[in-house]
Design a protein around this motif. Sequence first.
Motif, PDB file in Angstrom:
ATOM      1  N   ALA A 291      15.737 -41.973 -15.232  1.00 41.57           N
ATOM      2  CA  ALA A 291      14.598 -41.048 -15.265  1.00 41.57           C
ATOM      3  C   ALA A 291      14.588 -40.176 -14.012  1.00 41.57           C
ATOM      4  CB  ALA A 291      13.292 -41.833 -15.390  1.00 41.57           C
ATOM      5  N   THR A 292      14.887 -40.803 -12.873  1.00 41.46           N
ATOM      6  CA  THR A 292      14.925 -40.054 -11.608  1.00 41.46           C
ATOM      7  C   THR A 292      16.046 -39.013 -11.634  1.00 41.46           C
ATOM      8  OG1 THR A 292      14.029 -41.961 -10.436  1.00 41.46           O
ATOM      9  CG2 THR A 292      15.147 -40.296  -9.107  1.00 41.46           C
ATOM     10  N   MET A 293      17.214 -39.409 -12.150  1.00 40.95           N
ATOM     11  CA  MET A 293      18.345 -38.477 -12.262  1.00 40.95           C
ATOM     12  C   MET A 293      17.979 -37.306 -13.196  1.00 40.95           C
ATOM     13  SD  MET A 293      20.854 -37.514 -14.581  1.00 40.95           S
ATOM     14  CE  MET A 293      21.168 -38.857 -15.754  1.00 40.95           C
ATOM     15  N   VAL A 294      17.309 -37.608 -14.295  1.00 40.69           N
ATOM     16  CA  VAL A 294      16.911 -36.550 -15.234  1.00 40.69           C
ATOM     17  C   VAL A 294      15.978 -35.551 -14.540  1.00 40.69           C
ATOM     18  CG1 VAL A 294      15.536 -36.074 -17.319  1.00 40.69           C
ATOM     19  CG2 VAL A 294      17.271 -37.877 -17.356  1.00 40.69           C
ATOM     20  N   ALA A 295      15.038 -36.069 -13.745  1.00 40.07           N
ATOM     21  CA  ALA A 295      14.100 -35.181 -13.031  1.00 40.07           C
ATOM     22  C   ALA A 295      14.837 -34.325 -12.002  1.00 40.07           C
ATOM     23  CB  ALA A 295      13.007 -36.011 -12.352  1.00 40.07           C
ATOM     24  N   GLU A 296      15.713 -34.937 -11.240  1.00 37.95           N
ATOM     25  CA  GLU A 296      16.414 -34.195 -10.180  1.00 37.95           C
ATOM     26  C   GLU A 296      17.316 -33.106 -10.753  1.00 37.95           C
ATOM     27  OE1 GLU A 296      16.514 -37.968  -7.044  1.00 37.95           O
ATOM     28  OE2 GLU A 296      18.389 -37.285  -7.975  1.00 37.95           O
TER      29      GLU A 296
ATOM     30  N   GLY B 175       8.400 -22.293 -11.597  1.00 38.31           N
ATOM     31  CA  GLY B 175       8.621 -23.636 -12.112  1.00 38.31           C
ATOM     32  C   GLY B 175       7.680 -24.692 -11.604  1.00 38.31           C
ATOM     33  N   MET B 176       7.661 -25.784 -12.365  1.00 40.69           N
ATOM     34  CA  MET B 176       6.937 -26.994 -11.957  1.00 40.69           C
ATOM     35  C   MET B 176       7.960 -28.087 -11.664  1.00 40.69           C
ATOM     36  SD  MET B 176       3.777 -27.211 -14.597  1.00 40.69           S
ATOM     37  CE  MET B 176       3.413 -25.802 -15.658  1.00 40.69           C
ATOM     38  N   ALA B 177       7.640 -28.928 -10.688  1.00 37.42           N
ATOM     39  CA  ALA B 177       8.528 -30.020 -10.297  1.00 37.42           C
ATOM     40  C   ALA B 177       8.426 -31.159 -11.293  1.00 37.42           C
ATOM     41  CB  ALA B 177       8.144 -30.515  -8.911  1.00 37.42           C
ATOM     42  N   ALA B 178       9.585 -31.598 -11.802  1.00 32.55           N
ATOM     43  CA  ALA B 178       9.632 -32.836 -12.578  1.00 32.55           C
ATOM     44  C   ALA B 178       9.807 -33.997 -11.611  1.00 32.55           C
ATOM     45  CB  ALA B 178      10.803 -32.800 -13.557  1.00 32.55           C
ATOM     46  N   CYS B 179       9.389 -35.182 -12.038  1.00 29.70           N
ATOM     47  CA  CYS B 179       9.630 -36.389 -11.251  1.00 29.70           C
ATOM     48  C   CYS B 179       9.601 -37.570 -12.215  1.00 29.70           C
ATOM     49  CB  CYS B 179       8.568 -36.553 -10.156  1.00 29.70           C
ATOM     50  SG  CYS B 179       6.905 -36.895 -10.772  1.00 29.70           S
ATOM     51  N   ALA B 180       9.948 -38.740 -11.704  1.00 32.33           N
ATOM     52  CA  ALA B 180       9.851 -39.953 -12.522  1.00 32.33           C
ATOM     53  C   ALA B 180       8.785 -40.841 -11.899  1.00 32.33           C
ATOM     54  CB  ALA B 180      11.201 -40.667 -12.583  1.00 32.33           C
TER      55      ALA B 180
ATOM     56  N   ARG C  26       9.779 -42.677  -4.903  1.00 33.92           N
ATOM     57  CA  ARG C  26      10.870 -41.719  -5.124  1.00 33.92           C
ATOM     58  C   ARG C  26      10.348 -40.437  -5.754  1.00 33.92           C
ATOM     59  NH1 ARG C  26      15.302 -45.288  -8.119  1.00 33.92           N
ATOM     60  NH2 ARG C  26      16.624 -43.427  -8.228  1.00 33.92           N
ATOM     61  N   ALA C  27       9.375 -40.572  -6.625  1.00 32.22           N
ATOM     62  CA  ALA C  27       8.793 -39.388  -7.261  1.00 32.22           C
ATOM     63  C   ALA C  27       8.182 -38.468  -6.206  1.00 32.22           C
ATOM     64  CB  ALA C  27       7.737 -39.802  -8.293  1.00 32.22           C
ATOM     65  N   ALA C  28       7.479 -39.078  -5.250  1.00 30.00           N
ATOM     66  CA  ALA C  28       6.844 -38.282  -4.190  1.00 30.00           C
ATOM     67  C   ALA C  28       7.899 -37.534  -3.380  1.00 30.00           C
ATOM     68  CB  ALA C  28       6.006 -39.186  -3.284  1.00 30.00           C
ATOM     69  N   LYS C  29       9.015 -38.201  -3.108  1.00 30.62           N
ATOM     70  CA  LYS C  29      10.113 -37.547  -2.378  1.00 30.62           C
ATOM     71  C   LYS C  29      10.684 -36.374  -3.154  1.00 30.62           C
ATOM     72  CE  LYS C  29      12.286 -40.663   0.904  1.00 30.62           C
ATOM     73  NZ  LYS C  29      12.681 -42.058   0.627  1.00 30.62           N
ATOM     74  N   GLU C  30      10.866 -36.578  -4.454  1.00 25.84           N
ATOM     75  CA  GLU C  30      11.440 -35.512  -5.277  1.00 25.84           C
ATOM     76  C   GLU C  30      10.458 -34.340  -5.402  1.00 25.84           C
ATOM     77  OE1 GLU C  30      14.232 -34.720  -6.043  1.00 25.84           O
ATOM     78  OE2 GLU C  30      14.041 -33.272  -7.683  1.00 25.84           O
ATOM     79  N   ILE C  31       9.177 -34.651  -5.476  1.00 31.38           N
ATOM     80  CA  ILE C  31       8.167 -33.590  -5.519  1.00 31.38           C
ATOM     81  C   ILE C  31       8.248 -32.761  -4.243  1.00 31.38           C
ATOM     82  CG2 ILE C  31       5.675 -33.140  -5.436  1.00 31.38           C
ATOM     83  CD1 ILE C  31       5.371 -35.650  -7.300  1.00 31.38           C
ATOM     84  N   GLU C  32       8.368 -33.452  -3.117  1.00 34.61           N
ATOM     85  CA  GLU C  32       8.447 -32.731  -1.844  1.00 34.61           C
ATOM     86  C   GLU C  32       9.691 -31.841  -1.790  1.00 34.61           C
ATOM     87  OE1 GLU C  32       8.406 -35.050   1.756  1.00 34.61           O
ATOM     88  OE2 GLU C  32       8.206 -33.232   2.971  1.00 34.61           O
ATOM     89  N   ARG C  33      10.818 -32.372  -2.240  1.00 34.21           N
ATOM     90  CA  ARG C  33      12.055 -31.579  -2.259  1.00 34.21           C
ATOM     91  C   ARG C  33      11.882 -30.360  -3.178  1.00 34.21           C
ATOM     92  NH1 ARG C  33      17.277 -30.910  -5.060  1.00 34.21           N
ATOM     93  NH2 ARG C  33      16.384 -31.895  -6.930  1.00 34.21           N
TER      94      ARG C  33
ATOM     95  N   LEU D 101      12.953 -26.037  -3.364  1.00 32.90           N
ATOM     96  CA  LEU D 101      13.328 -25.326  -4.595  1.00 32.90           C
ATOM     97  C   LEU D 101      12.273 -24.319  -5.032  1.00 32.90           C
ATOM     98  CD1 LEU D 101      14.825 -28.314  -6.664  1.00 32.90           C
ATOM     99  CD2 LEU D 101      16.005 -26.805  -5.057  1.00 32.90           C
ATOM    100  N   GLY D 102      11.124 -24.324  -4.380  1.00 29.70           N
ATOM    101  CA  GLY D 102      10.109 -23.314  -4.686  1.00 29.70           C
ATOM    102  C   GLY D 102       9.232 -23.591  -5.890  1.00 29.70           C
ATOM    103  N   MET D 103       9.132 -24.872  -6.304  1.00 31.04           N
ATOM    104  CA  MET D 103       8.243 -25.187  -7.428  1.00 31.04           C
ATOM    105  C   MET D 103       6.784 -25.089  -6.982  1.00 31.04           C
ATOM    106  SD  MET D 103      10.527 -25.694  -9.615  1.00 31.04           S
ATOM    107  CE  MET D 103      12.288 -26.051  -9.607  1.00 31.04           C
TER     108      MET D 103
END
Length: 352
Positions: free
Chosen positions: A102-107, A126-131, A137-144, A149-151
């Motif tokens: 799920a995390t890989m799919v979001a990234e 865009g909107m940020a996807a996360c798992a 990990r979701a919080a980290k991906e949201i931050e990235r 990436l400009g989401m």
Amino acid sequence: MTIPKTGGEQGYLRIATEEAFATPELIDAFRDELASPDVDPGFFSLIGYYLDHPAERPRFIAKALNDLGEGRIADMDARGIDRQILALTAPATNVLRDVDRATMVAETANDRLADAMRQYPDRFSGMAACAPQDAKRAAKEIERAVTRLGMGAVIINSHILGEYLDNPKFSEVLEAAEALDVPIYIHPNTPPPAMIGPMLEAGLDGAIFGFGVETGMHALRMITSGTLDRFPRLQIVIGHMGEALPFWLYRLDFMHQAGVRSGRYEVMKPLKKGTVSDYLRSHFHITCSGMAWEPAIKFTQQAIGEDRVLYAMDYPYQCPVEEVIALDAMDMPLETKRKFFQTNAEKLFHIR
Ligand code: 1DF
Ligand code: MN
């Protein structure tokens, strides 16, 4: 019929705020879930249909979801849509039981969307996807996704394997959105197994009704559980004209206050800001995805304020050009229409 043009000559740009896309990684993960013997019945009903049904509408949708290039731009041009705010299509990562996958799919979705946004900076946001299954990990991906990436928002496709965002296990996701000053778009999902039975039996589990019941309840839980008192600056977006909540508001306020006063439920305590409507008017933004209907739009503007009601198309699930024409023709001051189609979205999703 005159086709609406992009470019804003009618006095506003049209920014569509709940527009869906898919990635090969998501489709592969969906396929594996569909093949699993204990597949979620709502997911099977919804995604089994879009991936495999031979009818014209699901075939058009499956093709359009996977196009982040010229085909999508042509469809936007043909409908007068200046900009799409894109989100990974429902239920996205929420239905995936393998958290690493799920995390890989979001990234990968965030990376692919960021590429498309770089290629068409005037047309795509865009909107940020996360798992959210792994909140840290979701919080980290949201931050990235937001900072690199400009989401301009986070997409959460309602329940996460039957659990809701008011569950403290998801706090890090809410914290990240609040700290980064981006809203969470709670997009519909099919009802979870504990809720879907009689809806599925009647063919009412999907966008026709089940989506709204499930997602409206999710939004309401965020209020009544006191979660928004824990995150006083968090902003939430819901589609489909507020998943019916504005129409229920009077009764929600009355029954919520009555319930709190009598102490009927342990989980329903007094709220800092007061009533349910106080929260709808200070924490929520409502889009008209799937509800291109003048009376409902005006009613919602009146109920929660015209700064909080936004245009959405819901491409490719519901995208007749006639809807754009009807909304352009609404009997509404130009200044209000400009908020609805353009400036509310620019502010909320940080579009310059
Ligand atoms: C449908 C509608 C499907 C919406 C969606 O995602 C969706 C549908 C799978 O019509 O089955 O996002 N919608 O938001 O209304
Ligand atoms: Mn949608």
